[in-house]
Design a protein around this motif. Structure first.
Motif, PDB file in Angstrom:
ATOM      1  N   GLY A  18       0.797  -1.220   0.000  1.00  0.00           N
ATOM      2  CA  GLY A  18       0.000   0.000   0.000  1.00  0.00           C
ATOM      3  C   GLY A  18       0.828   1.268   0.000  1.00  0.00           C
ATOM      4  N   SER A  19       2.099   1.153  -0.318  1.00  0.00           N
ATOM      5  CA  SER A  19       2.999   2.308  -0.347  1.00  0.00           C
ATOM      6  C   SER A  19       3.323   2.673  -1.790  1.00  0.00           C
ATOM      7  CB  SER A  19       4.312   1.988   0.362  1.00  0.00           C
ATOM      8  OG  SER A  19       4.072   1.575   1.681  1.00  0.00           O
ATOM      9  N   GLU A  20       3.745   3.909  -1.971  1.00  0.00           N
ATOM     10  CA  GLU A  20       4.233   4.311  -3.279  1.00  0.00           C
ATOM     11  C   GLU A  20       5.722   4.017  -3.343  1.00  0.00           C
ATOM     12  OE1 GLU A  20       3.312   8.197  -4.653  1.00  0.00           O
ATOM     13  OE2 GLU A  20       1.269   8.108  -3.895  1.00  0.00           O
ATOM     14  N   ALA A  21       6.189   3.637  -4.520  1.00  0.00           N
ATOM     15  CA  ALA A  21       7.613   3.366  -4.688  1.00  0.00           C
ATOM     16  C   ALA A  21       8.407   4.649  -4.487  1.00  0.00           C
ATOM     17  CB  ALA A  21       7.871   2.784  -6.072  1.00  0.00           C
ATOM     18  N   GLU A  22       9.501   4.544  -3.795  1.00  0.00           N
ATOM     19  CA  GLU A  22      10.383   5.684  -3.558  1.00  0.00           C
ATOM     20  C   GLU A  22      11.292   5.847  -4.772  1.00  0.00           C
ATOM     21  OE1 GLU A  22      12.255   8.813  -2.325  1.00  0.00           O
ATOM     22  OE2 GLU A  22      10.650   7.978  -1.088  1.00  0.00           O
ATOM     23  N   PRO A  23      11.195   6.945  -5.504  1.00  0.00           N
ATOM     24  CA  PRO A  23      11.976   7.093  -6.742  1.00  0.00           C
ATOM     25  C   PRO A  23      13.480   7.143  -6.524  1.00  0.00           C
ATOM     26  CG  PRO A  23      10.803   9.120  -6.237  1.00  0.00           C
ATOM     27  CD  PRO A  23      10.359   8.088  -5.234  1.00  0.00           C
ATOM     28  N   SER A  24      13.933   7.406  -5.313  1.00  0.00           N
ATOM     29  CA  SER A  24      15.373   7.483  -5.074  1.00  0.00           C
ATOM     30  C   SER A  24      15.980   6.140  -4.665  1.00  0.00           C
ATOM     31  CB  SER A  24      15.668   8.523  -3.994  1.00  0.00           C
ATOM     32  OG  SER A  24      15.108   8.110  -2.763  1.00  0.00           O
ATOM     33  N   VAL A  25      15.159   5.083  -4.648  1.00  0.00           N
ATOM     34  CA  VAL A  25      15.648   3.757  -4.291  1.00  0.00           C
ATOM     35  C   VAL A  25      15.575   2.869  -5.520  1.00  0.00           C
ATOM     36  CG1 VAL A  25      15.231   1.712  -2.870  1.00  0.00           C
ATOM     37  CG2 VAL A  25      14.865   3.994  -1.917  1.00  0.00           C
ATOM     38  N   GLY A  26      16.680   2.231  -5.860  1.00  0.00           N
ATOM     39  CA  GLY A  26      16.661   1.345  -7.007  1.00  0.00           C
ATOM     40  C   GLY A  26      18.020   0.791  -7.355  1.00  0.00           C
ATOM     41  N   PHE A  27      18.022  -0.027  -8.390  1.00  0.00           N
ATOM     42  CA  PHE A  27      19.220  -0.688  -8.860  1.00  0.00           C
ATOM     43  C   PHE A  27      19.533  -0.212 -10.265  1.00  0.00           C
ATOM     44  CE2 PHE A  27      17.092  -3.430  -5.860  1.00  0.00           C
ATOM     45  CZ  PHE A  27      18.125  -3.895  -5.060  1.00  0.00           C
ATOM     46  N   TRP A  28      20.801  -0.187 -10.639  1.00  0.00           N
ATOM     47  CA  TRP A  28      21.191   0.147 -12.001  1.00  0.00           C
ATOM     48  C   TRP A  28      22.483  -0.576 -12.332  1.00  0.00           C
ATOM     49  CZ3 TRP A  28      22.359   3.146  -7.883  1.00  0.00           C
ATOM     50  CH2 TRP A  28      23.627   3.653  -7.770  1.00  0.00           C
ATOM     51  N   CYS A  29      22.761  -0.701 -13.599  1.00  0.00           N
ATOM     52  CA  CYS A  29      23.993  -1.320 -14.073  1.00  0.00           C
ATOM     53  C   CYS A  29      24.767  -0.309 -14.895  1.00  0.00           C
ATOM     54  CB  CYS A  29      23.696  -2.538 -14.945  1.00  0.00           C
ATOM     55  SG  CYS A  29      22.884  -3.864 -14.042  1.00  0.00           S
ATOM     56  N   ASP A  37      32.948   8.285  -7.764  1.00  0.00           N
ATOM     57  CA  ASP A  37      32.634   9.692  -8.020  1.00  0.00           C
ATOM     58  C   ASP A  37      31.563   9.901  -9.088  1.00  0.00           C
ATOM     59  OD1 ASP A  37      34.250   8.738 -10.037  1.00  0.00           O
ATOM     60  OD2 ASP A  37      35.444  10.561 -10.206  1.00  0.00           O
ATOM     61  N   GLU A  38      31.043   8.825  -9.695  1.00  0.00           N
ATOM     62  CA  GLU A  38      30.001   8.973 -10.714  1.00  0.00           C
ATOM     63  C   GLU A  38      28.650   9.172 -10.031  1.00  0.00           C
ATOM     64  OE1 GLU A  38      30.062   5.983 -13.715  1.00  0.00           O
ATOM     65  OE2 GLU A  38      32.185   6.270 -14.107  1.00  0.00           O
ATOM     66  N   PRO A  39      27.780   9.998 -10.624  1.00  0.00           N
ATOM     67  CA  PRO A  39      26.491  10.281  -9.997  1.00  0.00           C
ATOM     68  C   PRO A  39      25.530   9.090 -10.054  1.00  0.00           C
ATOM     69  CG  PRO A  39      26.615  11.299 -12.157  1.00  0.00           C
ATOM     70  CD  PRO A  39      27.963  10.710 -11.875  1.00  0.00           C
ATOM     71  N   VAL A  40      24.656   9.036  -9.068  1.00  0.00           N
ATOM     72  CA  VAL A  40      23.604   8.033  -9.027  1.00  0.00           C
ATOM     73  C   VAL A  40      22.486   8.495  -9.961  1.00  0.00           C
ATOM     74  CG1 VAL A  40      21.879   6.945  -7.539  1.00  0.00           C
ATOM     75  CG2 VAL A  40      24.169   7.409  -6.666  1.00  0.00           C
ATOM     76  N   PRO A  41      21.871   7.592 -10.739  1.00  0.00           N
ATOM     77  CA  PRO A  41      20.787   7.997 -11.635  1.00  0.00           C
ATOM     78  C   PRO A  41      19.632   8.645 -10.873  1.00  0.00           C
ATOM     79  CG  PRO A  41      21.495   5.755 -12.107  1.00  0.00           C
ATOM     80  CD  PRO A  41      22.187   6.184 -10.866  1.00  0.00           C
ATOM     81  N   ALA A  42      18.906   9.539 -11.546  1.00  0.00           N
ATOM     82  CA  ALA A  42      17.780  10.235 -10.925  1.00  0.00           C
ATOM     83  C   ALA A  42      16.546   9.349 -10.847  1.00  0.00           C
ATOM     84  CB  ALA A  42      17.461  11.505 -11.697  1.00  0.00           C
ATOM     85  N   SER A  43      16.422   8.357 -11.716  1.00  0.00           N
ATOM     86  CA  SER A  43      15.286   7.440 -11.692  1.00  0.00           C
ATOM     87  C   SER A  43      15.768   6.057 -12.110  1.00  0.00           C
ATOM     88  CB  SER A  43      14.176   7.925 -12.623  1.00  0.00           C
ATOM     89  OG  SER A  43      14.627   7.891 -13.964  1.00  0.00           O
ATOM     90  N   PHE A  44      14.965   5.053 -11.813  1.00  0.00           N
ATOM     91  CA  PHE A  44      15.336   3.672 -12.077  1.00  0.00           C
ATOM     92  C   PHE A  44      14.222   3.005 -12.860  1.00  0.00           C
ATOM     93  CE2 PHE A  44      17.164   5.116  -8.120  1.00  0.00           C
ATOM     94  CZ  PHE A  44      18.525   4.847  -8.339  1.00  0.00           C
TER      95      PHE A  44
END
Length: 52
Positions: A18-29, A37-44
């Protein structure tokens, strides 16, 4: 594809609770070696929803 499946599962678990997904939490390759020092993506992206 692994990151998309993991993100789809995170989204499905959040929605089932019943929660909304948190856009700042996720996985990427990324190609190559990890660089701190590379930035984390803004969305997943999440595709191919799977059963939870």
């Amino acid at each position: 594809m692994a990151a998309r499946l993991l993100n789809a599962n995170v989204k499905a678990v959040m929605e089932s609770n019943g929660s909304e997904a948190e856009p700042s939490v996720g996985f990427w390759c990324e190609l190559g070696t990890m660089q701190e020092d590379e930035p984390v993506p803004a969305s997943f992206d999440s595709e191919y929803p799977t059963e939870v």
